[in-house]
Design an enzyme around this catalytic site. Sequence first.
Site, short mmCIF file in Angstrom:
data_model
loop_
_atom_site.label_atom_id
_atom_site.label_comp_id
_atom_site.label_asym_id
_atom_site.label_seq_id
_atom_site.Cartn_x
_atom_site.Cartn_y
_atom_site.Cartn_z
N GLU A 29 1.12 -0.73 0.60
CA GLU A 29 0.39 0.27 0.12
C GLU A 29 0.88 1.41 0.05
O GLU A 29 -0.04 2.41 -0.43
CB GLU A 29 -1.00 -0.43 1.45
N LYS A 230 19.14 5.92 6.68
CA LYS A 230 19.71 4.55 5.92
C LYS A 230 20.83 4.14 6.67
O LYS A 230 21.76 4.23 6.23
CB LYS A 230 19.08 4.30 4.93
O1 LIG Z 1 24.18 12.37 1.50
C1 LIG Z 1 24.52 11.79 0.89
C2 LIG Z 1 26.48 11.75 0.74
O2 LIG Z 1 26.09 11.90 2.14
C3 LIG Z 1 23.75 10.48 -0.11
O3 LIG Z 1 25.16 9.93 0.13
C4 LIG Z 1 23.40 11.44 -1.23
O4 LIG Z 1 22.94 12.56 -1.41
C5 LIG Z 1 22.02 10.03 -0.34
O5 LIG Z 1 21.43 10.00 -0.64
P1 LIG Z 1 19.54 9.40 -1.01
O6 LIG Z 1 19.64 8.88 -0.09
O7 LIG Z 1 18.65 9.95 -0.95
O8 LIG Z 1 20.54 8.35 -2.11
#
Ligand SMILES: O=C(CO)[C@H](O)[C@H](O)COP(=O)(O)O
Length: 313
Positions: A29, A230
């Site tokens: 969803e 992440k």
């Molecule tokens: O800021 C960053 C480096 O430090 C990131 O690697 C990058 O910009 C990640 O972006 P996304 O999560 O949108 O792929």
Amino acid sequence: MNCCAQVGAEAGGSAPFLTDHTTLIDSVETFIFDCDGVIWKGDSLIDGVPETLDMLRSMGKRLVFVTNNSTKSRKQYGKKFESLGLSVSAEEIFASSFAAAAYLKSMKFPTDKKVYIIGEAGIQLELKQAGINYIGGPEDGDKRIDLTPGQLMEHDHDVGAVVVGFDRYLNYYKLQYATLCIRENPGCMFIATNCDAVIHLTDAQEWAGGGSMVGAIKGSTKKEPLVVGKPSTFMMDCLASEFNIKTSQICMVGDRLDTDILFGQNGGCATLLVLSGVTTLETLQSSENKIQPDFYTNKISDLLAAKKVTTNA
Ligand SMILES: O=C(CO)[C@H](O)[C@H](O)COP(=O)(O)O
């Protein structure tokens, strides 16, 4: 992953190419899209993105955007989406700048303490919005250290956390200041927005990412940071509780195995890798790669195939 009819990655094998788009779309969803390498590269929109997002919204799917890039606040990302012709509200965007502020807020960061920032405006704006005091950031970008015999750098003993994000203006002053805070202020936290190796500053090549800034502070303090971006599930927990979504109902779409796909897997979501960013098919299929998504495809506009099936039915 959840209820997809197409068989996903076998244990120890490589992920299959996505062919049954309709079943994948029907089984979730919410789609969480990573931004850099999925929606855009630098400031260039990736082909077919507007049509794909429109199709998914017309099918009633919730769309959420998650980025490890801390240089902008949620509001600033809203403007970036708008400048690319995409209608996305600030509430649908979870950036690691926001995550750093949300984390400090969640642990009731004391009002008499401050944050020292290595990073850009996004972190400042999110801390301000959360009512958290801060120093550093872009303001320290021009500071230079001319060493003289016996020189000692003073630092603020009220700094209770150092937040390190991607910073194009990193210098020795900031490194020394952050190091002093972490090493000498009792209980001072070390928070990283992300540890990404590279970033698409331009679409011509990859540039050293936030991991290089975090690595410098790890090196000088011998401490490990608390990572809010992440693959940590902090942002997943935030968005799941904000929208009241079950993570088993989510498909995480990203271009990086060690951040996006791991983030989805850590959160219990279905995962789709796109090859429009940093990961090549060779890397995905290498025997050294241990992170396999449920499926992979070339770019998110491949999902438009589901529309053709629906239209032709
Ligand atoms: O800021 C960053 C480096 O430090 C990131 O690697 C990058 O910009 C990640 O972006 P996304 O999560 O949108 O792929």
